[in-house]
Write a protein that holds these residues in place. Structure first.
Motif, PDB file in Angstrom:
ATOM      1  N   ASP A 139      40.241  62.494  31.184  1.00  0.00           N
ATOM      2  CA  ASP A 139      40.641  63.243  32.377  1.00  0.00           C
ATOM      3  C   ASP A 139      40.012  62.646  33.628  1.00  0.00           C
ATOM      4  N   ARG A 140      38.738  62.268  33.537  1.00  0.00           N
ATOM      5  CA  ARG A 140      38.058  61.673  34.686  1.00  0.00           C
ATOM      6  C   ARG A 140      38.695  60.342  35.056  1.00  0.00           C
ATOM      7  N   VAL A 141      39.030  59.538  34.059  1.00  0.00           N
ATOM      8  CA  VAL A 141      39.684  58.256  34.327  1.00  0.00           C
ATOM      9  C   VAL A 141      41.025  58.486  35.020  1.00  0.00           C
ATOM     10  N   GLU A 142      41.774  59.469  34.534  1.00  0.00           N
ATOM     11  CA  GLU A 142      43.072  59.772  35.134  1.00  0.00           C
ATOM     12  C   GLU A 142      42.911  60.191  36.597  1.00  0.00           C
ATOM     13  N   GLY A 143      41.897  61.007  36.881  1.00  0.00           N
ATOM     14  CA  GLY A 143      41.668  61.443  38.254  1.00  0.00           C
ATOM     15  C   GLY A 143      41.275  60.303  39.172  1.00  0.00           C
ATOM     16  N   LEU A 144      40.385  59.433  38.695  1.00  0.00           N
ATOM     17  CA  LEU A 144      39.967  58.298  39.507  1.00  0.00           C
ATOM     18  C   LEU A 144      41.116  57.323  39.734  1.00  0.00           C
ATOM     19  N   ASP A 145      41.936  57.118  38.717  1.00  0.00           N
ATOM     20  CA  ASP A 145      43.089  56.234  38.862  1.00  0.00           C
ATOM     21  C   ASP A 145      44.115  56.793  39.836  1.00  0.00           C
ATOM     22  N   ALA A 146      44.146  58.110  39.983  1.00  0.00           N
ATOM     23  CA  ALA A 146      45.091  58.743  40.917  1.00  0.00           C
ATOM     24  C   ALA A 146      44.629  58.623  42.366  1.00  0.00           C
ATOM     25  N   GLY A 147      43.396  58.177  42.570  1.00  0.00           N
ATOM     26  CA  GLY A 147      42.922  57.966  43.937  1.00  0.00           C
ATOM     27  C   GLY A 147      41.706  58.767  44.326  1.00  0.00           C
ATOM     28  N   ALA A 148      41.168  59.575  43.398  1.00  0.00           N
ATOM     29  CA  ALA A 148      39.955  60.337  43.713  1.00  0.00           C
ATOM     30  C   ALA A 148      38.752  59.405  43.766  1.00  0.00           C
ATOM     31  N   GLU A 149      37.828  59.711  44.672  1.00  0.00           N
ATOM     32  CA  GLU A 149      36.588  58.944  44.755  1.00  0.00           C
ATOM     33  C   GLU A 149      35.527  59.471  43.796  1.00  0.00           C
ATOM     34  N   ASP A 150      35.643  60.737  43.392  1.00  0.00           N
ATOM     35  CA  ASP A 150      34.655  61.314  42.484  1.00  0.00           C
ATOM     36  C   ASP A 150      35.328  62.421  41.679  1.00  0.00           C
ATOM     37  N   TYR A 151      34.689  62.782  40.562  1.00  0.00           N
ATOM     38  CA  TYR A 151      35.278  63.764  39.635  1.00  0.00           C
ATOM     39  C   TYR A 151      34.131  64.545  39.007  1.00  0.00           C
ATOM     40  N   LEU A 152      34.200  65.864  39.118  1.00  0.00           N
ATOM     41  CA  LEU A 152      33.142  66.717  38.580  1.00  0.00           C
ATOM     42  C   LEU A 152      33.769  67.822  37.743  1.00  0.00           C
ATOM     43  N   GLY A 153      33.303  67.961  36.517  1.00  0.00           N
ATOM     44  CA  GLY A 153      33.856  68.961  35.614  1.00  0.00           C
ATOM     45  C   GLY A 153      33.286  70.352  35.867  1.00  0.00           C
ATOM     46  N   LYS A 154      34.094  71.364  35.549  1.00  0.00           N
ATOM     47  CA  LYS A 154      33.639  72.758  35.590  1.00  0.00           C
ATOM     48  C   LYS A 154      33.178  73.148  34.187  1.00  0.00           C
ATOM     49  N   PRO A 155      32.133  73.976  34.070  1.00  0.00           N
ATOM     50  CA  PRO A 155      31.271  74.467  35.152  1.00  0.00           C
ATOM     51  C   PRO A 155      30.408  73.345  35.715  1.00  0.00           C
ATOM     52  N   PHE A 156      29.936  73.538  36.950  1.00  0.00           N
ATOM     53  CA  PHE A 156      29.206  72.475  37.626  1.00  0.00           C
ATOM     54  C   PHE A 156      27.920  73.022  38.218  1.00  0.00           C
ATOM     55  N   ASP A 157      27.002  72.126  38.501  1.00  0.00           N
ATOM     56  CA  ASP A 157      25.757  72.478  39.163  1.00  0.00           C
ATOM     57  C   ASP A 157      25.975  72.401  40.676  1.00  0.00           C
ATOM     58  N   VAL A 158      25.613  73.458  41.382  1.00  0.00           N
ATOM     59  CA  VAL A 158      25.856  73.540  42.819  1.00  0.00           C
ATOM     60  C   VAL A 158      25.163  72.406  43.565  1.00  0.00           C
ATOM     61  N   GLU A 159      23.913  72.127  43.236  1.00  0.00           N
ATOM     62  CA  GLU A 159      23.181  71.069  43.939  1.00  0.00           C
ATOM     63  C   GLU A 159      23.816  69.700  43.699  1.00  0.00           C
ATOM     64  N   GLU A 160      24.329  69.493  42.488  1.00  0.00           N
ATOM     65  CA  GLU A 160      25.005  68.217  42.213  1.00  0.00           C
ATOM     66  C   GLU A 160      26.279  68.099  43.043  1.00  0.00           C
ATOM     67  N   LEU A 161      27.037  69.183  43.133  1.00  0.00           N
ATOM     68  CA  LEU A 161      28.249  69.164  43.953  1.00  0.00           C
ATOM     69  C   LEU A 161      27.919  68.808  45.399  1.00  0.00           C
ATOM     70  N   LEU A 162      26.914  69.454  45.967  1.00  0.00           N
ATOM     71  CA  LEU A 162      26.543  69.189  47.358  1.00  0.00           C
ATOM     72  C   LEU A 162      26.075  67.749  47.543  1.00  0.00           C
ATOM     73  N   ALA A 163      25.314  67.235  46.582  1.00  0.00           N
ATOM     74  CA  ALA A 163      24.826  65.859  46.675  1.00  0.00           C
ATOM     75  C   ALA A 163      25.984  64.868  46.614  1.00  0.00           C
ATOM     76  N   ARG A 164      26.945  65.147  45.753  1.00  0.00           N
ATOM     77  CA  ARG A 164      28.107  64.245  45.650  1.00  0.00           C
ATOM     78  C   ARG A 164      28.932  64.263  46.937  1.00  0.00           C
ATOM     79  N   LEU A 165      29.076  65.421  47.548  1.00  0.00           N
ATOM     80  CA  LEU A 165      29.806  65.498  48.814  1.00  0.00           C
ATOM     81  C   LEU A 165      29.075  64.727  49.911  1.00  0.00           C
ATOM     82  N   ARG A 166      27.758  64.856  49.960  1.00  0.00           N
ATOM     83  CA  ARG A 166      26.993  64.101  50.957  1.00  0.00           C
ATOM     84  C   ARG A 166      27.160  62.600  50.744  1.00  0.00           C
ATOM     85  N   ALA A 167      27.162  62.168  49.492  1.00  0.00           N
ATOM     86  CA  ALA A 167      27.337  60.741  49.193  1.00  0.00           C
ATOM     87  C   ALA A 167      28.715  60.259  49.617  1.00  0.00           C
ATOM     88  N   LEU A 168      29.739  61.071  49.377  1.00  0.00           N
ATOM     89  CA  LEU A 168      31.089  60.700  49.801  1.00  0.00           C
ATOM     90  C   LEU A 168      31.170  60.539  51.309  1.00  0.00           C
TER      91      LEU A 168
END
Length: 221
Positions: free
Chosen positions: A90-119
Motif C-alpha cells: 500500500d505504501r509503495v502504491e501511494g508513493l508511486d501515485a505521487g505522495a511524498e510520504d505515507y503514514l499508516g493508521k493508527p499513528f503517533d501524533v508527534e511522528e505525524l507533526l515531524a513528518r509534516l515539518r520535514a515535508l
C-alpha cells in the motif's frame, strides 16, 4: 511573524477530522477540510496549499485517484497519505501515485507533526508557489493568486523582487542588497522604491513592509 502554512486535510472520518483540525491549528497551520474526494479535488485545483494530508478510503473519489488528478493538473503541494491501508505494498502504491510520504493508521501524533515539518522544509528549498500576505505567489507563471480568488500578473522585475522577499520572509533587505539581487544594472537605489510601489498598487499595501532606516521585508498581513 511568519505566515501560517496552508494545509488541506482530506478525511471523511468526522471524529478524526475534528482531532486533526484542532491539533494542526494549534501547531500553527491554516487548515481547510474536505470530507470527500470530490471536494478535496475542487479545493486542490482551485487553491494553493503548502502541504496536503490525504486519506485513501474517501467517498466520491478515492484518495490516490485524487492525488493522481492533482499531479496531472500541475498541483505539486507535498502530500502525506494517512491511511488504514498501511502494509508495504500500500505504501509503495501511494508513493508511486505521487505522495511524498505515507503514514499508516493508527499513528503517533508527534511522528505525524515531524513528518509534516520535514515535508515543508524540503519543499521550501525548491518551491515555485510561495505564501505572501493575502495570497500565493507562483514564480513559474509570475502571478499572485489572491485569497479573494483574483489572479494578478506581475512583470519580470516585480516577480523577481517578490520572489526574493517571499523566500526570506523574516529577513530585512537593504535597498543596496535588492539592487544587487534584482536590479543588477541599476545605478539608482530608488528603483527599489519604485517597484515596491508597483507591487503594493497591484496587490495591497501590506504585501511589503518598510523597515525604517533598514529597507524592506515581506509583510505579515
Amino acid at each position: 511573524m511568519a505566515l501560517a502554512p496552508k494545509l488541506l486535510l482530506v478525511e471523511d472520518d468526522p471524529q478524526l477530522t475534528r482531532m486533526l483540525h484542532e491539533l494542526l491549528t494549534s501547531e500553527g497551520y491554516d487548515v481547510q477540510v474536505a470530507a470527500d474526494g470530490q471536494r478535496g479535488l475542487h479545493l486542490g485545483l482551485t487553491r494553493s496549499y503548502d502541504v496536503i494530508v490525504l486519506d485513501r478510503g474517501l467517498p466520491a473519489i478515492e484518495g490516490l485517484d485524487l492525488l493522481t488528478r492533482l499531479r496531472a493538473n500541475g498541483r505539486h503541494a507535498p502530500t502525506l497519505v494517512l491511511s488504514a491501508q498501511g502494509n508495504p505494498s500500500d505504501r509503495v502504491e501511494g508513493l508511486d501515485a505521487g505522495a511524498e510520504d505515507y503514514l499508516g493508521k493508527p499513528f503517533d501524533v508527534e511522528e505525524l507533526l515531524a513528518r509534516l515539518r520535514a515535508l515543508l522544509r524540503r519543499h521550501d528549498d525548491h518551491a515555485t508557489v510561495l505564501p505572501v500576505p493575502g495570497g500565493r505567489f507562483d514564480a513559474d507563471t509570475r502571478s499572485v493568486l489572491l485569497d479573494a480568488g483574483d489572479e494578478v500578473g506581475l512583470s519580470e522585475r516585480e516577480a523577481m523582487l517578490l520572489d526574493v522577499l517571499a523566500r526570506n520572509p523574516r529577513r530585512v533587505f537593504s535597498r543596496a542588497e535588492l539592487v544587487d539581487t534584482v536590479f543588477e544594472s541599476a545605478e539608482d537605489e530608488g528603483v527599489v522604491d519604485t517597484y515596491v510601489h508597483y507591487l503594493r498598487r497591484k496587490l495591497h499595501k501590506g504585501v511589503i513592509e518598510t523597515v525604517r532606516g533598514l529597507g524592506y521585508r515581506l509583510g505579515t498581513r
